[in-house]
Design an enzyme around this catalytic site. Structure first.
Site, PDB file in Angstrom:
ATOM      1  N   SER A   1      36.339  32.668  38.810  1.00 14.60           N
ATOM      2  CA  SER A   1      35.924  33.837  39.042  1.00 14.60           C
ATOM      3  C   SER A   1      34.408  33.907  39.316  1.00 14.60           C
ATOM      4  O   SER A   1      33.816  33.329  38.574  1.00 14.60           O
ATOM      5  CB  SER A   1      36.415  35.017  38.034  1.00 14.60           C
ATOM      6  OG  SER A   1      36.042  36.208  38.392  1.00 14.60           O
TER       7      SER A   1
ATOM      8  N   HIS B   1      25.410  39.171  42.846  1.00 12.41           N
ATOM      9  CA  HIS B   1      24.539  40.444  43.219  1.00 12.41           C
ATOM     10  C   HIS B   1      23.320  39.823  43.546  1.00 12.41           C
ATOM     11  O   HIS B   1      22.607  39.090  42.803  1.00 12.41           O
ATOM     12  CB  HIS B   1      24.351  41.257  41.830  1.00 12.41           C
ATOM     13  CG  HIS B   1      25.728  41.979  41.402  1.00 12.41           C
ATOM     14  ND1 HIS B   1      26.513  42.815  42.087  1.00 12.41           N
ATOM     15  CD2 HIS B   1      26.566  41.633  40.345  1.00 12.41           C
ATOM     16  CE1 HIS B   1      27.494  43.239  41.484  1.00 12.41           C
ATOM     17  NE2 HIS B   1      27.617  42.445  40.288  1.00 12.41           N
TER      18      HIS B   1
ATOM     19  N   HIS C   1      32.602  38.839  45.963  1.00  9.31           N
ATOM     20  CA  HIS C   1      33.409  38.375  44.893  1.00  9.31           C
ATOM     21  C   HIS C   1      34.380  37.439  45.320  1.00  9.31           C
ATOM     22  O   HIS C   1      34.856  37.435  46.695  1.00  9.31           O
ATOM     23  CB  HIS C   1      34.291  39.557  44.255  1.00  9.31           C
ATOM     24  CG  HIS C   1      35.437  39.336  43.933  1.00  9.31           C
ATOM     25  ND1 HIS C   1      36.626  39.226  44.566  1.00  9.31           N
ATOM     26  CD2 HIS C   1      35.948  39.097  42.619  1.00  9.31           C
ATOM     27  CE1 HIS C   1      37.796  38.882  43.748  1.00  9.31           C
ATOM     28  NE2 HIS C   1      37.375  38.812  42.550  1.00  9.31           N
TER      29      HIS C   1
ATOM     30  N   THR D   1      40.368  32.358  42.550  1.00  2.95           N
ATOM     31  CA  THR D   1      41.404  31.829  42.761  1.00  2.95           C
ATOM     32  C   THR D   1      41.929  31.451  41.409  1.00  2.95           C
ATOM     33  O   THR D   1      41.287  31.153  40.461  1.00  2.95           O
ATOM     34  CB  THR D   1      41.427  30.559  43.636  1.00  2.95           C
ATOM     35  OG1 THR D   1      40.492  29.635  43.138  1.00  2.95           O
ATOM     36  CG2 THR D   1      40.811  31.006  45.178  1.00  2.95           C
ATOM     37  N   ARG D   2      43.433  31.281  41.235  1.00  7.58           N
ATOM     38  CA  ARG D   2      43.912  31.117  40.129  1.00  7.58           C
ATOM     39  C   ARG D   2      45.431  30.652  40.337  1.00  7.58           C
ATOM     40  O   ARG D   2      45.970  31.108  41.178  1.00  7.58           O
ATOM     41  CB  ARG D   2      43.847  32.280  39.197  1.00  7.58           C
ATOM     42  CG  ARG D   2      44.643  33.804  39.917  1.00  7.58           C
ATOM     43  CD  ARG D   2      44.497  34.962  39.079  1.00  7.58           C
ATOM     44  NE  ARG D   2      45.005  36.083  39.614  1.00  7.58           N
ATOM     45  CZ  ARG D   2      44.335  36.768  40.679  1.00  7.58           C
ATOM     46  NH1 ARG D   2      43.383  36.494  41.209  1.00  7.58           N
ATOM     47  NH2 ARG D   2      45.159  37.790  41.156  1.00  7.58           N
TER      48      ARG D   2
ATOM     49  N   GLY E   1      42.287  38.677  25.098  1.00 12.66           N
ATOM     50  CA  GLY E   1      41.431  38.285  24.214  1.00 12.66           C
ATOM     51  C   GLY E   1      40.407  37.280  24.406  1.00 12.66           C
ATOM     52  O   GLY E   1      39.710  36.521  23.889  1.00 12.66           O
TER      53      GLY E   1
END
Length: 285
Positions: free
Chosen positions: A108, A112, A122, A125-126, A268
């Site tokens: 991720s 800025h 932004h 990938t996952r 979490g």
């Protein structure tokens, strides 16, 4: 459907992509003629409770080109919180209601920029796995506060070129999905778009993984030339004001609507890593 080797391969590649981007961004800092020392990433390990995996949080602050940029990698596992379990069940993910176990890995990134002419960006990938299903997701979108049509066309063309070899319908479909997803109902679009996809499972793991790799590998060619060129432009106090106000819009989206933010906090994960996407400074009017 344990998919141990596939999960290992995907996590290793996400880590490799993280390393490539970190090196490229530090290289851009080195090439920049901006004031002060070239920026460097501060790297911090992250972890989840109960030995549920973790990752690497890499954040650069106050560089020549980047005011703040985070490039995070994670590989986590455990049981879905009830909120995440309900959301995935509502999306039609099979088996989640009966078995909350999951595994996920990905990268991720949010950048800025110092120069208001250089666009924020932004990318993620996952891969996500449950005992009953697996899928890929991700994409990238450009968020300039001062828009340049040529930059928008260039960014989208690189993404289209990455998508087309896999499916001619991917780019128009995922561009539309990005336009709908990166949208703030009370503000409008948060940027000039890009591509976004989720729940990608064609039944061919290798093909879907290869496509996800292509999306990740397209990021630097799509973004780096824009960042390097625009960071050389002069800017004014009015330009900076426009940048800070636009960042306020970006922060609103990530805190209220972003699916990844909600999932990270609900499962979490380290809140500093989850919220690294927030800008260092922003304004609201």
């Amino acid at each position: 459907m344990m998919m141990m080797e596939e999960r290992k391969e995907a996590a290793a590649w996400f880590h490799e992509l993280r390393d490539q981007i970190v090196a490229a961004f530090e290289g851009l800092e080195d090439r920049s003629a901006g004031e002060g020392p070239a920026g460097r990433f501060e790297v911090t390990p992250t972890s989840r409770p109960n030995n549920g995996g973790g990752g690497i949080m890499s954040v650069m602050r106050g560089g020549r080109v980047f005011e703040k940029v985070g490039v995070n990698w994670s590989e986590v596992h455990g049981e879905l919180a009830p909120q995440a379990q309900a959301a995935m069940t509502a999306r039609g993910v099979p088996g989640v209601a009966e078995d909350p176990r999951f595994w996920a890995s990905g990268i991720s990134l949010v950048a800025h920029m110092q120069n208001p002419h250089a666009p924020a960006v932004h990318m993620n990938t996952r891969m996500f796995w449950t005992p009953s299903a697996w899928w890929f997701g991700g994409g990238t979108d450009l968020n300039p506060c001062l828009e340049y049509d040529a930059d928008t066309r260039f960014f989208h063309q690189v993404l289209k070129d990455a998508c087309d070899p896999y499916d001619a319908g991917y780019y128009p479909r995922f561009k539309e999905w990005a336009d709908e997803y990166f949208f703030i109902p009370h503000r409008g679009a948060r940027g000039v778009g890009g591509i976004f996809y989720d729940d990608l499972n064609t039944g061919d793991w290798r093909a879907d993984f290869d496509f996800t790799r292509a999306v990740g590998e397209a990021f630097l060619p799509a973004f780096l030339p824009l960042a390097e060129a625009r960071s050389k432009q002069d800017w004014t106090a009015d330009d900076r004001e426009a940048q800070l106000v636009h960042r306020g819009l970006y922060a609103e989206y990530n805190l209220v609507y972003d699916r990844g933010t909600k999932f990270g906090l609900a499962t979490g994960h380290d809140p500093n890593a989850v919220l690294m996407s927030l800008p260092p400074l922003a304004k609201w009017i």
